[in-house]
Design a protein around this motif. Structure first.
Motif, PDB file in Angstrom:
ATOM      1  N   TYR A  27      -6.185   0.647 -17.185  1.00  0.00           N
ATOM      2  CA  TYR A  27      -4.912   0.997 -16.553  1.00  0.00           C
ATOM      3  C   TYR A  27      -4.169  -0.283 -16.220  1.00  0.00           C
ATOM      4  N   PHE A  28      -2.958  -0.423 -16.741  1.00  0.00           N
ATOM      5  CA  PHE A  28      -2.138  -1.605 -16.479  1.00  0.00           C
ATOM      6  C   PHE A  28      -0.785  -1.148 -15.941  1.00  0.00           C
ATOM      7  N   PRO A  29      -0.528  -1.329 -14.634  1.00  0.00           N
ATOM      8  CA  PRO A  29       0.698  -0.813 -14.005  1.00  0.00           C
ATOM      9  C   PRO A  29       1.890  -1.754 -14.154  1.00  0.00           C
ATOM     10  N   ILE A  30       2.503  -1.770 -15.329  1.00  0.00           N
ATOM     11  CA  ILE A  30       3.619  -2.688 -15.582  1.00  0.00           C
ATOM     12  C   ILE A  30       4.822  -2.341 -14.699  1.00  0.00           C
TER      13      ILE A  30
ATOM     14  N   GLY B 286       0.811  -1.211   0.000  1.00  0.00           N
ATOM     15  CA  GLY B 286       0.000   0.000   0.000  1.00  0.00           C
ATOM     16  C   GLY B 286       0.843   1.259   0.000  1.00  0.00           C
ATOM     17  N   ILE B 287       1.910   1.262   0.779  1.00  0.00           N
ATOM     18  CA  ILE B 287       2.805   2.422   0.823  1.00  0.00           C
ATOM     19  C   ILE B 287       3.501   2.605  -0.520  1.00  0.00           C
ATOM     20  N   LEU B 288       4.016   1.519  -1.075  1.00  0.00           N
ATOM     21  CA  LEU B 288       4.686   1.612  -2.367  1.00  0.00           C
ATOM     22  C   LEU B 288       3.722   2.044  -3.462  1.00  0.00           C
ATOM     23  N   TRP B 289       2.509   1.531  -3.424  1.00  0.00           N
ATOM     24  CA  TRP B 289       1.523   1.861  -4.445  1.00  0.00           C
ATOM     25  C   TRP B 289       1.168   3.345  -4.399  1.00  0.00           C
ATOM     26  N   SER B 290       1.089   3.907  -3.185  1.00  0.00           N
ATOM     27  CA  SER B 290       0.760   5.330  -3.080  1.00  0.00           C
ATOM     28  C   SER B 290       1.939   6.208  -3.503  1.00  0.00           C
ATOM     29  N   ILE B 291       3.165   5.741  -3.287  1.00  0.00           N
ATOM     30  CA  ILE B 291       4.342   6.518  -3.677  1.00  0.00           C
ATOM     31  C   ILE B 291       4.602   6.390  -5.180  1.00  0.00           C
ATOM     32  N   PHE B 292       4.581   5.156  -5.672  1.00  0.00           N
ATOM     33  CA  PHE B 292       4.932   4.889  -7.065  1.00  0.00           C
ATOM     34  C   PHE B 292       3.705   4.560  -7.906  1.00  0.00           C
ATOM     35  N   GLY B 293       2.580   5.149  -7.606  1.00  0.00           N
ATOM     36  CA  GLY B 293       1.319   4.791  -8.260  1.00  0.00           C
ATOM     37  C   GLY B 293       1.299   4.935  -9.763  1.00  0.00           C
ATOM     38  N   LYS B 294       1.904   5.962 -10.296  1.00  0.00           N
ATOM     39  CA  LYS B 294       1.877   6.185 -11.742  1.00  0.00           C
ATOM     40  C   LYS B 294       3.298   6.439 -12.236  1.00  0.00           C
ATOM     41  N   LEU B 295       3.985   5.383 -12.570  1.00  0.00           N
ATOM     42  CA  LEU B 295       5.337   5.494 -13.096  1.00  0.00           C
ATOM     43  C   LEU B 295       5.289   5.622 -14.620  1.00  0.00           C
ATOM     44  N   PRO B 296       6.377   6.067 -15.226  1.00  0.00           N
ATOM     45  CA  PRO B 296       6.378   6.231 -16.687  1.00  0.00           C
ATOM     46  C   PRO B 296       6.107   4.950 -17.468  1.00  0.00           C
ATOM     47  N   GLY B 297       6.399   3.787 -16.921  1.00  0.00           N
ATOM     48  CA  GLY B 297       6.179   2.534 -17.639  1.00  0.00           C
ATOM     49  C   GLY B 297       4.765   1.992 -17.526  1.00  0.00           C
ATOM     50  N   ASP B 298       3.907   2.648 -16.780  1.00  0.00           N
ATOM     51  CA  ASP B 298       2.527   2.190 -16.615  1.00  0.00           C
ATOM     52  C   ASP B 298       1.698   2.588 -17.835  1.00  0.00           C
ATOM     53  N   LEU B 299       0.840   1.684 -18.269  1.00  0.00           N
ATOM     54  CA  LEU B 299       0.010   1.937 -19.438  1.00  0.00           C
ATOM     55  C   LEU B 299      -1.377   2.379 -19.011  1.00  0.00           C
ATOM     56  N   SER B 300      -1.885   3.388 -19.693  1.00  0.00           N
ATOM     57  CA  SER B 300      -3.219   3.890 -19.405  1.00  0.00           C
ATOM     58  C   SER B 300      -3.881   4.284 -20.720  1.00  0.00           C
ATOM     59  N   PHE B 301      -5.042   3.676 -20.997  1.00  0.00           N
ATOM     60  CA  PHE B 301      -5.791   3.974 -22.202  1.00  0.00           C
ATOM     61  C   PHE B 301      -7.178   4.454 -21.811  1.00  0.00           C
ATOM     62  N   LYS B 302      -7.638   5.480 -22.485  1.00  0.00           N
ATOM     63  CA  LYS B 302      -8.975   5.995 -22.205  1.00  0.00           C
ATOM     64  C   LYS B 302      -9.702   6.194 -23.526  1.00  0.00           C
TER      65      LYS B 302
END
Length: 65
Positions: A42-45, A19-35
């Motif tokens: 949202y796919f957090p690779i 939970g702590i890591l997810w809140s700190i590193f929630g949206k990194l540059p390698g994460d994919l997000s399509f809208k």
């Protein structure tokens, strides 16, 4: 404390760390997000890779001691 209680404590600590890591590193540059329209995918690779490395280190040190 029984072995079963220790397992629950370790699982709880792992979930807290995730939970702590997810809140700190929630949206990194390698994460994919399509809208498209009202649908968001949202796919957090990169986040998954970092969480996996951290968990591997935690379990390595738990097993070591």
């Amino acid at each position: 404390m029984t072995g079963f209680g220790k397992i629950f404590i370790v699982i709880g600590i792992v979930f807290i760390l995730i939970g702590i890591l997810w809140s700190i590193f929630g949206k990194l540059p390698g994460d994919l997000s399509f809208k498209k329209g009202n649908v968001t995918f949202y796919f957090p690779i990169m986040t998954s890779i970092i969480v996996s490395i951290v968990l591997s280190l935690i379990f390595y040190f738990i097993r070591k001691f």
